[in-house]
Design an enzyme around this catalytic site. Structure first.
Site, PDB file in Angstrom:
ATOM      1  N   ARG A   3      23.464  16.939 -85.950  1.00 25.02           N
ATOM      2  CA  ARG A   3      23.373  18.217 -85.243  1.00 25.02           C
ATOM      3  C   ARG A   3      24.330  19.272 -85.792  1.00 25.02           C
ATOM      4  O   ARG A   3      24.118  20.460 -85.596  1.00 25.02           O
ATOM      5  CB  ARG A   3      23.628  18.001 -83.747  1.00 25.02           C
ATOM      6  CG  ARG A   3      22.395  17.665 -82.955  1.00 25.02           C
ATOM      7  CD  ARG A   3      21.506  18.883 -82.750  1.00 25.02           C
ATOM      8  NE  ARG A   3      21.957  19.700 -81.640  1.00 25.02           N
ATOM      9  CZ  ARG A   3      22.168  21.008 -81.700  1.00 25.02           C
ATOM     10  NH1 ARG A   3      21.988  21.642 -82.827  1.00 25.02           N
ATOM     11  NH2 ARG A   3      22.557  21.681 -80.632  1.00 25.02           N
ATOM     12  N   ARG A  26      16.512   9.650 -72.410  1.00 24.68           N
ATOM     13  CA  ARG A  26      17.431  10.439 -73.232  1.00 24.68           C
ATOM     14  C   ARG A  26      18.312   9.552 -74.111  1.00 24.68           C
ATOM     15  O   ARG A  26      19.466   9.868 -74.367  1.00 24.68           O
ATOM     16  CB  ARG A  26      18.296  11.359 -72.359  1.00 24.68           C
ATOM     17  CG  ARG A  26      17.517  12.172 -71.339  1.00 24.68           C
ATOM     18  CD  ARG A  26      16.470  13.074 -71.959  1.00 24.68           C
ATOM     19  NE  ARG A  26      16.986  13.946 -72.963  1.00 24.68           N
ATOM     20  CZ  ARG A  26      17.534  15.145 -72.733  1.00 24.68           C
ATOM     21  NH1 ARG A  26      17.581  15.618 -71.529  1.00 24.68           N
ATOM     22  NH2 ARG A  26      17.981  15.880 -73.716  1.00 24.68           N
TER      23      ARG A  26
HETATM   24  O1  CP3 Z   1      15.958  10.621 -75.605  1.00 24.92           O
HETATM   25  C1  CP3 Z   1      15.891  11.839 -75.819  1.00 24.92           C
HETATM   26  O2  CP3 Z   1      16.828  12.637 -75.615  1.00 24.92           O
HETATM   27  C2  CP3 Z   1      14.587  12.268 -76.408  1.00 24.92           C
HETATM   28  C3  CP3 Z   1      14.350  13.669 -76.569  1.00 24.92           C
HETATM   29  C4  CP3 Z   1      14.366  14.588 -75.368  1.00 24.92           C
HETATM   30  C5  CP3 Z   1      15.008  15.862 -75.387  1.00 24.92           C
HETATM   31  N1  CP3 Z   1      14.659  16.515 -74.239  1.00 24.92           N
HETATM   32  C6  CP3 Z   1      15.835  16.416 -76.490  1.00 24.92           C
HETATM   33  C7  CP3 Z   1      16.931  17.339 -76.108  1.00 24.92           C
HETATM   34  C8  CP3 Z   1      13.699  14.455 -74.148  1.00 24.92           C
HETATM   35  C9  CP3 Z   1      12.920  13.265 -73.606  1.00 24.92           C
HETATM   36  C10 CP3 Z   1      13.891  15.682 -73.451  1.00 24.92           C
HETATM   37  C11 CP3 Z   1      13.262  15.947 -72.150  1.00 24.92           C
HETATM   38  C12 CP3 Z   1      13.719  17.087 -71.356  1.00 24.92           C
HETATM   39  N2  CP3 Z   1      14.129  18.308 -71.785  1.00 24.92           N
HETATM   40  C13 CP3 Z   1      13.695  17.111 -69.948  1.00 24.92           C
HETATM   41  C14 CP3 Z   1      13.219  15.981 -69.070  1.00 24.92           C
HETATM   42  C15 CP3 Z   1      14.211  14.887 -68.990  1.00 24.92           C
HETATM   43  C16 CP3 Z   1      15.389  15.176 -68.114  1.00 24.92           C
HETATM   44  O3  CP3 Z   1      16.518  15.067 -68.624  1.00 24.92           O
HETATM   45  O4  CP3 Z   1      15.189  15.493 -66.937  1.00 24.92           O
HETATM   46  C17 CP3 Z   1      14.154  18.367 -69.535  1.00 24.92           C
HETATM   47  C18 CP3 Z   1      14.333  18.832 -68.109  1.00 24.92           C
HETATM   48  C19 CP3 Z   1      14.421  19.134 -70.712  1.00 24.92           C
HETATM   49  C20 CP3 Z   1      14.891  20.538 -70.818  1.00 24.92           C
HETATM   50  C21 CP3 Z   1      16.193  20.591 -71.536  1.00 24.92           C
HETATM   51  N3  CP3 Z   1      16.348  20.473 -72.908  1.00 24.92           N
HETATM   52  C22 CP3 Z   1      17.493  20.794 -70.978  1.00 24.92           C
HETATM   53  C23 CP3 Z   1      17.766  21.000 -69.504  1.00 24.92           C
HETATM   54  C24 CP3 Z   1      18.418  20.764 -72.041  1.00 24.92           C
HETATM   55  C25 CP3 Z   1      19.911  21.009 -71.990  1.00 24.92           C
HETATM   56  C26 CP3 Z   1      20.706  19.896 -71.448  1.00 24.92           C
HETATM   57  C27 CP3 Z   1      20.360  18.484 -71.919  1.00 24.92           C
HETATM   58  O5  CP3 Z   1      19.556  17.868 -71.224  1.00 24.92           O
HETATM   59  O6  CP3 Z   1      20.880  18.025 -72.936  1.00 24.92           O
HETATM   60  C28 CP3 Z   1      17.694  20.536 -73.232  1.00 24.92           C
HETATM   61  C29 CP3 Z   1      18.229  20.438 -74.600  1.00 24.92           C
HETATM   62  C30 CP3 Z   1      18.001  19.128 -75.286  1.00 24.92           C
HETATM   63  N4  CP3 Z   1      16.790  18.506 -75.392  1.00 24.92           N
HETATM   64  C31 CP3 Z   1      18.988  18.348 -75.973  1.00 24.92           C
HETATM   65  C32 CP3 Z   1      18.311  17.233 -76.491  1.00 24.92           C
HETATM   66  C33 CP3 Z   1      18.915  16.133 -77.318  1.00 24.92           C
HETATM   67  C34 CP3 Z   1      20.486  18.717 -76.128  1.00 24.92           C
HETATM   68  C35 CP3 Z   1      20.657  19.761 -77.159  1.00 24.92           C
HETATM   69  C36 CP3 Z   1      21.774  19.514 -78.127  1.00 24.92           C
HETATM   70  O7  CP3 Z   1      21.823  18.461 -78.800  1.00 24.92           O
HETATM   71  O8  CP3 Z   1      22.589  20.441 -78.230  1.00 24.92           O
END
Ligand code: CP3
Length: 335
Positions: free
Chosen positions: A36, A23
């Site tokens: 964003r 992340r």
């Molecule tokens: O480095 C990175 O962040 C690369 C991109 C990335 C995102 N999601 C973008 C994102 C990656 C690798 C993920 C994987 C992901 N998504 C996982 C597996 C990794 C982990 O953390 O366990 C899971 C379970 C998800 C599902 C998910 N997406 C959740 C639970 C959430 C909300 C909370 C959070 O983790 O931020 C998201 C939204 C999300 N995906 C965001 C981002 C940058 C945040 C949204 C925002 O910017 O408002």
């Protein structure tokens, strides 16, 4: 090309220990937050120039040895037509509850269904001198969102379905595995040099349940990638009792969360798989001296053995100061 990540994945000696952070894109970077304010999550995922820019931000600012594609584990599900939103966690309009719902989960045709993901990878592969890591959610973690309809503290509904309707469950995970294989193969064809499968919620399962109800699907994924010759990383949270099973699924590298010291993880996994991890992400909220001490602890637990990729034990916390991460990268590199 800086190949230290790939070399470490294959257990080869490296001059500088590779480091990247789960992340690392988005979350804690002010340049991402600024972007964003103007764009929604899916707008960024679907605009290759923007997604590539967000992917590269941490490479520039932190000096990490790998880029992880900016996308989300739910993107391939949305791409086959599942109504799913990020608020910020995944939320489904119509959760999956029975075999009738399987009709909504058709196979993924990556070039037709999510060309923007592959265009992003192609842009990155052309521009970066560090490897691009492609990724996907594992079937269990994806199924948990489909069945719960969102995040859950217990995964109660998911496990209830798993136990009560094994035929539906097996078919659901098998279809998800097919989607994951298609997505990851396409990412590699587009230029990803390594892949990571995130089974973030696998730690909710007992080893017996994982073996019976999840391992067949994860095996299918890793077998379906074997001929590509790229390192395959397998990670889950709270998986101390599942580490051997994560490796047994067919991974080349097992991601270890902060709860298991790396020497203990190594003792369980043997020498034929590499390990990735495992500084507690919350440590990065502490003053630098604490971060340096705890990072040294991680390095000492690995004891200089080849086949280690330095990372956090889970994703970067949003409130992390990027300057601490920059210092941590330099520290791990020995600069
Ligand atoms: O480095 C990175 O962040 C690369 C991109 C990335 C995102 N999601 C973008 C994102 C990656 C690798 C993920 C994987 C992901 N998504 C996982 C597996 C990794 C982990 O953390 O366990 C899971 C379970 C998800 C599902 C998910 N997406 C959740 C639970 C959430 C909300 C909370 C959070 O983790 O931020 C998201 C939204 C999300 N995906 C965001 C981002 C940058 C945040 C949204 C925002 O910017 O408002």
């Amino acid at each position: 090309m800086n190949t230290s990540l790939l070399d470490a994945c294959w257990g080869k000696p490296v001059e500088r220990l590779p480091v990247w952070f789960m992340r690392q894109a988005g979350r804690c970077l002010p340049e991402y937050r600024a972007l964003r304010e103007k764009h929604g999550m899916f707008d960024i995922f679907r605009a290759p120039e923007l997604a590539a820019e967000v992917t590269m931000q941490p490479v520039r600012r932190l000096g990490v040895d790998a880029a992880i594609l900016f996308s989300d584990i739910v993107v391939p599900l949305a791409a086959v037509g599942i109504e799913i939103d990020l608020q910020p966690g995944p939320v489904l309009a119509r959760p999956f509850r029975s075999a009738a719902d399987l009709a909504r989960l058709r196979p993924l045709e990556p070039e037709a269904d999510m060309p923007y993901v592959l265009d992003t990878v192609r842009l990155l592969a052309g521009e970066l001198d560090v490897p691009v890591i492609g990724f996907a959610g594992a079937p269990f973690t994806l199924a948990s969102y489909l069945v719960e309809g969102g995040s859950s503290k217990t995964l109660g509904r998911t496990k209830a379905v798993m136990h009560a309707d094994p035929a539906f469950w097996a078919e659901l995970l098998d279809r998800l595995a097919g989607i994951v294989v298609a997505s990851l193969r396409a990412q590699v064809a587009a230029g990803a040099r390594a892949v990571q499968v995130f089974d973030s919620w696998a730690g909710f399962l007992s080893p017996a349940d994982y073996r019976r109800s999840v391992l067949p699907a994860t095996r299918k994924i890793f077998a379906g990638l074997a001929d590509l010759g790229v390192p395959r990383i397998h990670f889950g949270v709270g998986t101390g009792e599942l580490l051997e099973l994560l490796a047994e699924a067919g991974a080349d590298v097992v991601g270890v969360d902060w709860r298991v010291p790396l020497d203990r993880a190594r003792a369980r996994l043997g020498d034929h798989v590499a390990v990735q991890g495992n500084l507690d992400p919350a440590v990065c909220l502490a003053p630098w001296e604490v971060v340096a001490r705890e990072a040294t602890g991680v390095l000492e637990a690995n004891g200089g053995r080849p086949g280690h990729i330095f990372n956090l034990g889970w994703g970067v916390l949003p409130e992390t100061d990027p300057d601490i991460l920059r210092r941590l990268v330099d520290f791990v590199h020995g600069d």
